[in-house]
Design a protein around this motif. Structure first.
Motif, PDB file in Angstrom:
ATOM      1  N   UNK A  97       0.826  -1.205   0.000  1.00 55.31           N
ATOM      2  CA  UNK A  97       0.000   0.000   0.000  1.00 55.31           C
ATOM      3  C   UNK A  97       0.865   1.262   0.000  1.00 55.31           C
ATOM      4  N   UNK A  98       2.022   1.171   0.616  1.00 52.72           N
ATOM      5  CA  UNK A  98       2.935   2.305   0.664  1.00 52.72           C
ATOM      6  C   UNK A  98       4.327   1.844   1.011  1.00 52.72           C
ATOM      7  N   UNK A  99       5.317   2.592   0.554  1.00 54.17           N
ATOM      8  CA  UNK A  99       6.721   2.284   0.849  1.00 54.17           C
ATOM      9  C   UNK A  99       7.428   3.582   1.225  1.00 54.17           C
ATOM     10  N   UNK A 100       8.496   3.423   1.982  1.00 50.75           N
ATOM     11  CA  UNK A 100       9.253   4.602   2.413  1.00 50.75           C
ATOM     12  C   UNK A 100      10.671   4.184   2.770  1.00 50.75           C
ATOM     13  N   UNK A 101      11.585   5.145   2.691  1.00 52.01           N
ATOM     14  CA  UNK A 101      12.976   4.970   3.128  1.00 52.01           C
ATOM     15  C   UNK A 101      13.248   6.023   4.184  1.00 52.01           C
ATOM     16  N   UNK A 102      13.717   5.579   5.355  1.00 50.06           N
ATOM     17  CA  UNK A 102      13.943   6.461   6.495  1.00 50.06           C
ATOM     18  C   UNK A 102      15.395   6.333   6.936  1.00 50.06           C
ATOM     19  N   UNK A 103      16.020   7.456   7.244  1.00 51.79           N
ATOM     20  CA  UNK A 103      17.365   7.430   7.820  1.00 51.79           C
ATOM     21  C   UNK A 103      17.237   7.085   9.306  1.00 51.79           C
ATOM     22  N   UNK A 104      17.885   6.009   9.726  1.00 54.08           N
ATOM     23  CA  UNK A 104      17.676   5.493  11.078  1.00 54.08           C
ATOM     24  C   UNK A 104      18.217   6.437  12.132  1.00 54.08           C
ATOM     25  N   UNK A 105      19.386   7.017  11.897  1.00 52.79           N
ATOM     26  CA  UNK A 105      20.017   7.833  12.937  1.00 52.79           C
ATOM     27  C   UNK A 105      19.218   9.091  13.243  1.00 52.79           C
ATOM     28  N   UNK A 106      18.701   9.746  12.215  1.00 53.20           N
ATOM     29  CA  UNK A 106      17.984  11.002  12.418  1.00 53.20           C
ATOM     30  C   UNK A 106      16.470  10.864  12.349  1.00 53.20           C
ATOM     31  N   UNK A 107      15.976   9.763  11.790  1.00 55.43           N
ATOM     32  CA  UNK A 107      14.541   9.589  11.628  1.00 55.43           C
ATOM     33  C   UNK A 107      13.974  10.379  10.472  1.00 55.43           C
ATOM     34  N   UNK A 108      14.831  10.916   9.609  1.00 53.58           N
ATOM     35  CA  UNK A 108      14.395  11.733   8.484  1.00 53.58           C
ATOM     36  C   UNK A 108      13.800  10.856   7.392  1.00 53.58           C
ATOM     37  N   UNK A 109      12.685  11.288   6.850  1.00 51.34           N
ATOM     38  CA  UNK A 109      12.052  10.594   5.731  1.00 51.34           C
ATOM     39  C   UNK A 109      12.769  10.987   4.449  1.00 51.34           C
ATOM     40  N   UNK A 110      13.401  10.007   3.781  1.00 52.68           N
ATOM     41  CA  UNK A 110      14.186  10.272   2.579  1.00 52.68           C
ATOM     42  C   UNK A 110      13.372  10.138   1.305  1.00 52.68           C
ATOM     43  N   UNK A 111      12.391   9.208   1.288  1.00 51.45           N
ATOM     44  CA  UNK A 111      11.549   9.017   0.103  1.00 51.45           C
ATOM     45  C   UNK A 111      10.310   8.247   0.530  1.00 51.45           C
ATOM     46  N   UNK A 112       9.227   8.430  -0.224  1.00 50.27           N
ATOM     47  CA  UNK A 112       7.973   7.745   0.102  1.00 50.27           C
ATOM     48  C   UNK A 112       7.161   7.566  -1.167  1.00 50.27           C
ATOM     49  N   UNK A 113       6.399   6.482  -1.206  1.00 50.02           N
ATOM     50  CA  UNK A 113       5.495   6.195  -2.304  1.00 50.02           C
ATOM     51  C   UNK A 113       4.205   5.621  -1.712  1.00 50.02           C
ATOM     52  N   UNK A 114       3.087   5.889  -2.364  1.00 51.54           N
ATOM     53  CA  UNK A 114       1.824   5.329  -1.919  1.00 51.54           C
ATOM     54  C   UNK A 114       1.256   6.070  -0.735  1.00 51.54           C
ATOM     55  N   UNK A 115       0.529   5.347   0.119  1.00 48.95           N
ATOM     56  CA  UNK A 115      -0.134   5.977   1.251  1.00 48.95           C
ATOM     57  C   UNK A 115       0.874   6.407   2.309  1.00 48.95           C
ATOM     58  N   UNK A 116       0.453   7.360   3.122  1.00 50.06           N
ATOM     59  CA  UNK A 116       1.316   7.835   4.205  1.00 50.06           C
ATOM     60  C   UNK A 116       1.463   6.754   5.272  1.00 50.06           C
ATOM     61  N   UNK A 117       2.682   6.518   5.682  1.00 47.33           N
ATOM     62  CA  UNK A 117       2.962   5.482   6.670  1.00 47.33           C
ATOM     63  C   UNK A 117       3.054   6.100   8.063  1.00 47.33           C
ATOM     64  N   UNK A 118       2.565   5.397   9.067  1.00 46.17           N
ATOM     65  CA  UNK A 118       2.673   5.889  10.462  1.00 46.17           C
ATOM     66  C   UNK A 118       4.083   5.683  10.992  1.00 46.17           C
ATOM     67  N   UNK A 119       5.019   6.508  10.516  1.00 39.72           N
ATOM     68  CA  UNK A 119       6.422   6.323  10.887  1.00 39.72           C
ATOM     69  C   UNK A 119       6.679   6.630  12.350  1.00 39.72           C
ATOM     70  N   UNK A 120       5.800   7.410  12.960  1.00 37.71           N
ATOM     71  CA  UNK A 120       6.002   7.722  14.379  1.00 37.71           C
ATOM     72  C   UNK A 120       5.805   6.503  15.269  1.00 37.71           C
ATOM     73  N   UNK A 121       5.178   5.451  14.739  1.00 31.81           N
ATOM     74  CA  UNK A 121       4.967   4.237  15.528  1.00 31.81           C
ATOM     75  C   UNK A 121       6.182   3.330  15.533  1.00 31.81           C
ATOM     76  N   UNK A 122       7.220   3.718  14.770  1.00 37.18           N
ATOM     77  CA  UNK A 122       8.414   2.874  14.672  1.00 37.18           C
ATOM     78  C   UNK A 122       9.403   3.281  15.759  1.00 37.18           C
ATOM     79  N   UNK A 123       9.819   2.327  16.545  1.00 38.56           N
ATOM     80  CA  UNK A 123      10.827   2.549  17.585  1.00 38.56           C
ATOM     81  C   UNK A 123      12.196   2.299  16.966  1.00 38.56           C
ATOM     82  N   UNK A 124      12.868   3.380  16.542  1.00 33.86           N
ATOM     83  CA  UNK A 124      14.154   3.231  15.854  1.00 33.86           C
ATOM     84  C   UNK A 124      15.241   2.699  16.773  1.00 33.86           C
TER      85      UNK A 124
END
Length: 745
Positions: A97-124
């Motif tokens: 439904x959606x894909x994304x690439x996130x920088x682990x150290x900073x939590x910055x969203x580098x790229x995204x496709x499809x629906x918005x992902x709940x990235x705040x729910x990810x415990x890096x």
């Protein structure tokens, strides 16, 4: 007396068995047909839920594996921009439904496709743990549940990146029909996703809206019950040795609404091999399927037949036991007492002689021996003819005929299902829908396989060394058991790199332009090849050979009968049971069914289910062609399934099977006990009768040995003691000479 020998144990055991069989007959034959919904329909919903659980588990595991393998292939090469990574993934796979690439150290969203992902729910911070990359479920603001999958993108000298993909918990390609609904249930019993039930706002009338509310209410009740039942260990949830689905599954009966009863099936997500959990099975999900079924008005609560059969057995069994007691047991016990009396020297009373049989012969011999002990000379005397004609063997045969008169009609005549059996239409619908679901599962598996080859080929262009290509092929082969071998062919058909078994592509020929094709090498199994072109390598391609066992394993579904995958010419490619390569279907009507699914030009492909009747032979069959996109659609395959209706839990067949079983149990009990009686009592008794008559006729030399420590053995010992007390011929001659000399003196 011996506990297992003698006249009493066989007759007592026969009495107990007949009483138990009468009780079983009254209970089992009286309860058949009392359910308003046949058990076959309930089991079918259970199997439907199992199909959904298998499809969902395979989809989740495949999705996680594809994401992980894709990230590994990217990480093995030169660094790639996040947008290029997502574009490449989107061009190969359309499952997320959606894909994304996130920088682990900073939590910055580098790229995204499809629906918005709940990235705040990810415990890096937990990604470094062993289970940090395990998929997890999150709930969106709109109430829908998403499954997030993770993979690491690592390049030397660059910050570590996290590849995230979200997918819905809906069933891929499940065929529900018109009225069925299916849901994914969490460990707490909450419904995470549903298919088949419209929203109340989407219906027009108040009655339809009320039906939707009732369906939602019943589905929630089934979900809560399924969550509790699926917590049971799979080995504890079914009978030992029952096999079938590896997880926990069962069926549920709901409330009655507008003349229909809600029937549900549930199944937990189970791995393809027993005892080996997968990513999907660790989520603790289960599947619930529900369908409204019209109750059978022919269902009856009458137990008349079972009671009549039990009463008849009690009557016949009572006559049989009484006959054995009066004509075998009592005379033999009386002979035992009389023989012991004579052996102890009590010769005053005559021996009462039974009327017929071996007991009469032995009784007559004892009476003659009593007179001989009193001084009467021994002389040969034939027993009356009727005593020899009507022996114990005849009596055993009469008892067997009596019991056979009750058992044979049950086995051969009564409660025959015949050609009037009513097969519920729901069974035909379920056979069609399950076959359609299985067809989609096979098609998707081949499409997934070709997508894997395309993914490997897309990352193979910049690898020139054969060792580098072989590493990629080996990694793909280890992660996906569907392949027998993987290799790279150049434009002239030369193998540049390979992994697994030896290639079986036609030698000297370049890669095929068909994404998936089937070869007939004249061997024991078809060869299924998938081909994906490697961009920038002048006609080279990655070729994967699918294991035929992988295809056949997809077809093994409980409750679906025999399954065949046939090509456009209706030649068998795969099956869930034994078959020969490219053989035809076993009957012309199955050929017609496969042709009628719409593979001919001008017809739209569609699944179909039929009920064949030919006398007492009733068969349910279904066929479903490949429908949908992907590389496998061009194959033109069709999946067929069929099974005899006699193997289903339909009331008519259940009553017939239980009736036959009662007859078999009756014959078994009669044969066991009467055979036991014949071996332990009748045969030794006949031999003893011959010995007793020979002794009474004057045979004083033959020693009588008891065979068993029972009544017959006791009579034998008494006769041996009497033989020892009788004078021999020499003694009589000597006594006669002595008496003559005494008279002369």
């Amino acid at each position: 007396m011996s506990l297992l020998g003698g006249i009493r144990p066989p007759i007592a055991v026969l009495s107990v068995l007949l009483l138990a069989l009468a009780g079983i007959t009254a209970l089992t034959l009286g309860r058949v047909g009392q359910e308003a919904v046949p058990k076959a329909v309930k089991l079918s919903q259970q199997h439907f839920a199992e199909d959904g659980a298998i499809a969902l588990r395979a989809s989740i595991d495949e999705s996680v594996t594809d994401l992980t393998r894709t990230a590994e292939l990217f990480s093995a090469g030169e660094p790639v921009a996040p947008d290029a990574v997502l574009d490449k993934i989107g061009s190969v796979y359309q499952k997320w439904m959606g894909t994304a690439v996130v920088e682990i150290s900073s939590g910055k969203l580098l790229a995204a496709r499809g629906e918005n992902l709940p990235l705040t729910a990810i415990d890096r911070g937990a990604l470094a743990d062993e289970d940090g990359l395990a998929p997890r479920m999150v709930r969106l603001e709109n109430g829908e549940t998403r499954l997030l999958s993770f993979a690491l993108l690592t390049w030397k000298g660059q910050p570590q990146q996290l590849l995230v993909a979200s997918s819905s918990l809906r069933f891929p390609g499940i065929s529900l029909g018109k009225f069925r609904s299916i849901a994914v249930v969490g460990q707490d019993g909450h419904v995470l996703s549903t298919d088949g039930i419209p929203e109340p706002e989407q219906v027009l009338t108040d009655l339809q809206r009320e039906e939707v509310k009732q369906s939602n209410k019943q589905l929630k009740a089934f979900a809560e019950a399924a969550a509790k039942k699926t917590r049971t260990h799979p080995l504890m949830s079914k009978e030992p040795g029952s096999g079938g689905f590896l997880g926990v599954s069962g069926h549920l009966t709901g409330e009655r609404y507008l003349g229909e009863r809600a029937i549900g099936g549930y199944a937990s997500l189970a791995g393809p091999e027993a005892g080996k959990p997968t990513v999907a099975t660790r989520l603790g999900l289960s599947v619930v399927a529900m369908v409204p079924v019209a109750e059978d008005p022919r269902a009856t609560n009458s137990s008349a037949f079972g009671l009549l059969a039990a009463a008849a057995l009690l009557l016949i069994g009572g006559v049989t036991v009484l006959l054995l007691v009066r004509t075998v047991q009592r005379p033999l016990i009386r002979l035992f007492l009389e023989g012991r009396r004579l052996s102890r020297g009590d010769l005053d009373r005559p021996v009462p002689v039974p009327k017929s049989g071996e007991a009469a012969r032995i009784g007559a011999a004892l009476e003659r021996l009593r007179r001989q002990l009193l001084g009467e000379p021994a002389r040969k005397q034939d027993a009356p003819g009727h005593r020899r004609r009507f022996g114990s063997r005849t009596l055993i045969a009469v008892c067997g005929v009596l019991l056979l008169a009750w058992s044979a009609p049950l086995m051969l005549l009564l409660n025959r299902a015949g050609d009037t059996v009513v097969v519920p239409q729901q069974m035909v619908n379920d056979q069609r829908e399950r076959t359609d679901t299985l067809t989609d599962r096979v098609r998707r598996a081949l499409n997934e396989g070709h997508a894997d080859l395309t993914s490997v080929a897309s990352l193979m262009g910049d690898r020139t060394e054969a060792s580098d290509m072989s590493k990629v092929l080996e990694s793909t082969l280890n992660q996906h058991p569907r392949y027998q071998s993987l290799y790279v062919l150049d434009a002239r058909g030369k193998v540049l790199a390979k992994a697994g078994a030896d290639p079986r592509s036609p030698s000297g020929k370049g890669p095929s332009d068909q994404p998936i094709r089937v070869l007939d090498e004249g061997g024991k199994e078809p060869v299924i090849l998938g081909t994906a072109e490697v961009q920038g390598r002048q006609g080279a391609a990655v070729v994967g050979e699918f294991r035929i066992d992988f295809l056949n394993s997809l077809l093994k579904r409980p409750g679906l009968g025999e399954v065949r995958v046939v090509d456009a010419k209706r030649k068998v490619i795969g099956a869930n049971t034994g078959y020969r390569e490219f053989e035809g279907l076993p009957s012309g009507r199955l050929d017609a069914l496969a042709e009628g699914t719409g593979q001919k030009v001008g017809l739209s492909p569609r699944p179909s289910g039929v009920l064949y009747r030919h006398g007492d032979d009733i068969q349910i069959a279904a066929a479903a062609p490949f429908v949908g996109g992907g590389a496998a659609h061009a194959l033109g395959w069709t999946v067929l399934s069929w099974q005899p209706a006699s193997g289903l839990a339909i009331p008519e067949y259940s009553l017939q099977n239980r009736t036959v079983l009662a007859g078999l149990l009756g014959i078994t009990a009669a044969a066991a006990c009467l055979g036991w009686l014949h071996i332990v009592v009748v045969r030794p008794l006949r031999h003893l009768a011959d010995q007793a008559e020979a002794l009474a006729d004057g045979d004083r030399r033959t020693v009588l040995y008891p065979r068993h420590h029972d009544e017959v053995g006791a009579v034998t010992r008494s006769l041996e003691l009497i033989r020892q007390q009788l004078p021999t011929g020499t003694q009589r001659k000597r006594d006669g000479v002595t008496a003559g000399l005494a008279g002369r003196n």
